[in-house]
Design an enzyme around this catalytic site. Structure first.
Site, short mmCIF file in Angstrom:
data_model
loop_
_atom_site.label_atom_id
_atom_site.label_comp_id
_atom_site.label_asym_id
_atom_site.label_seq_id
_atom_site.Cartn_x
_atom_site.Cartn_y
_atom_site.Cartn_z
N ASP A 52 0.83 -1.19 0.00
CA ASP A 52 0.00 0.00 0.00
C ASP A 52 0.87 1.25 0.00
O ASP A 52 1.68 1.45 0.91
CB ASP A 52 -0.90 -0.01 1.25
N TYR A 57 2.90 9.83 -0.38
CA TYR A 57 4.03 9.24 0.33
C TYR A 57 5.37 9.55 -0.33
O TYR A 57 6.42 9.42 0.30
CB TYR A 57 3.89 7.71 0.43
N LYS A 82 -2.96 5.88 -3.81
CA LYS A 82 -4.05 6.76 -3.41
C LYS A 82 -3.96 8.09 -4.15
O LYS A 82 -2.88 8.68 -4.29
CB LYS A 82 -4.00 7.02 -1.90
N HIS A 115 -7.60 9.49 -1.27
CA HIS A 115 -6.89 9.48 0.02
C HIS A 115 -7.71 10.12 1.14
O HIS A 115 -7.61 9.70 2.30
CB HIS A 115 -5.55 10.19 -0.13
#
Length: 287
Positions: A52, A57, A82, A115
């Protein structure tokens, strides 16, 4: 099979479109792009097949590198990313999906999710739930799904009203809602009633659960660690569990959760309300 591999790591759930998703995955939040590929390879050796990541990120490139070079066939790996929480127009989301697929270096993603219903800087700071923006984002996900770029689509941090906003207009129903799964359970029950699988990110409550003596007592009873108890709890609720770590030893012990929490202890855990804050993560939308 990896050393110390546990049967639980192979368990799968079935999304509402028939796609299977491994119930235990590896979250990659805070694992840097330059080291995440090695973390993916370590996890694959242990037995993980579900990873994931997110546009936010900053490690999608490294995640893709790890998946491409891990020695496991692509169709045996489930990878999720996401949509950036700030992307609330159709064009922004479509461009972002294409950029993610390019960065990650794969022909498709197994799943892409929104997200957050609000941009991060607006989370819990605004009453605006971005009704139209989330509908536009969802339409982009639907079109990418129909084009074969994504095998599944879903949501993250969406409250009941946010989900209903999507359900009112969607052509394709969300397949998951990824949340911080502790309390309350009303949202979990709502999602499961709509055939939307709940995914639990940070099942160890951003580490705050480690300070709760009552939880430690229950873990001791089963001869497991507090993180193992928390992960098992989310799995027994029927959720996908996504503990995040770059530490191979933690990856291994996080997968060693093939034990059963009693109904009495599950009831206590469901009603545990002693966590008042989540440290630096206390501003998130769903607890």
């Amino acid at each position: 099979m990896g050393k110390g591999e546990n049967a639980m790591i192979h368990n799968v759930l079935t999304l509402n479109n028939g796609i299977e998703i491994p119930q235990l995955g590896l979250g990659t939040w805070f694992i840097r792009d330059d080291i995440v590929a090695d973390a993916i390879k370590e996890a694959v050796n242990i037995g993980y097949r579900h990873f994931d990541t997110a546009q936010a990120y900053g490690n999608e490139r490294g995640v893709g590198e790890g998946i491409r070079n891990c020695g496991i066939p692509r169709d045996e790996i489930f990878v999720t990313s996401k949509v950036a929480a700030e992307h609330k127009t159709y064009d922004e989301v479509m461009a972002g999906i294409d950029e993610t697929i390019k960065k990650i270096g794969l022909d498709y993603l197994d799943m892409m999710i929104i997200h957050s219903p609000q941009p991060w800087e607006k989370v819990n700071q605004s009453e605006d739930r971005y009704v139209n923006g989330n509908r536009e984002a969802w339409k982009a996900l639907e079109d990418s799904y129909k084009a074969g770029k994504l095998k599944a689509i879903g949501l993250s941090n969406f409250r009941i009203g946010d989900i209903e906003n999507i359900l009112e207009v969607c052509e394709i129903k969300p397949m998951v809602n990824q949340i911080l799964l502790h309390t309350p359970l009303e949202l979990v029950e709502y999602c499961q009633g709509k055939d939307i699988i709940v995914e639990a990110y940070s099942p160890i409550a951003h580490g705050e659960i480690l300070h709760q003596r009552e939880i430690a007592v229950i873990a001791e009873k089963y001869g497991v660690s507090v993180p193992q108890l928390c992960i098992r709890y989310t799995l027994q609720l029927g959720a996908v569990s996504l503990p995040k770590t770059g530490n191979p030893e933690h990856m291994r012990t996080n997968a060693e959760v093939d034990f059963e929490i009693s109904p009495e202890d599950m009831k206590m855990l469901k009603n545990f309300k002693h966590i008042k804050a989540y440290g630096q993560s206390s501003h998130f939308t769903v607890y």
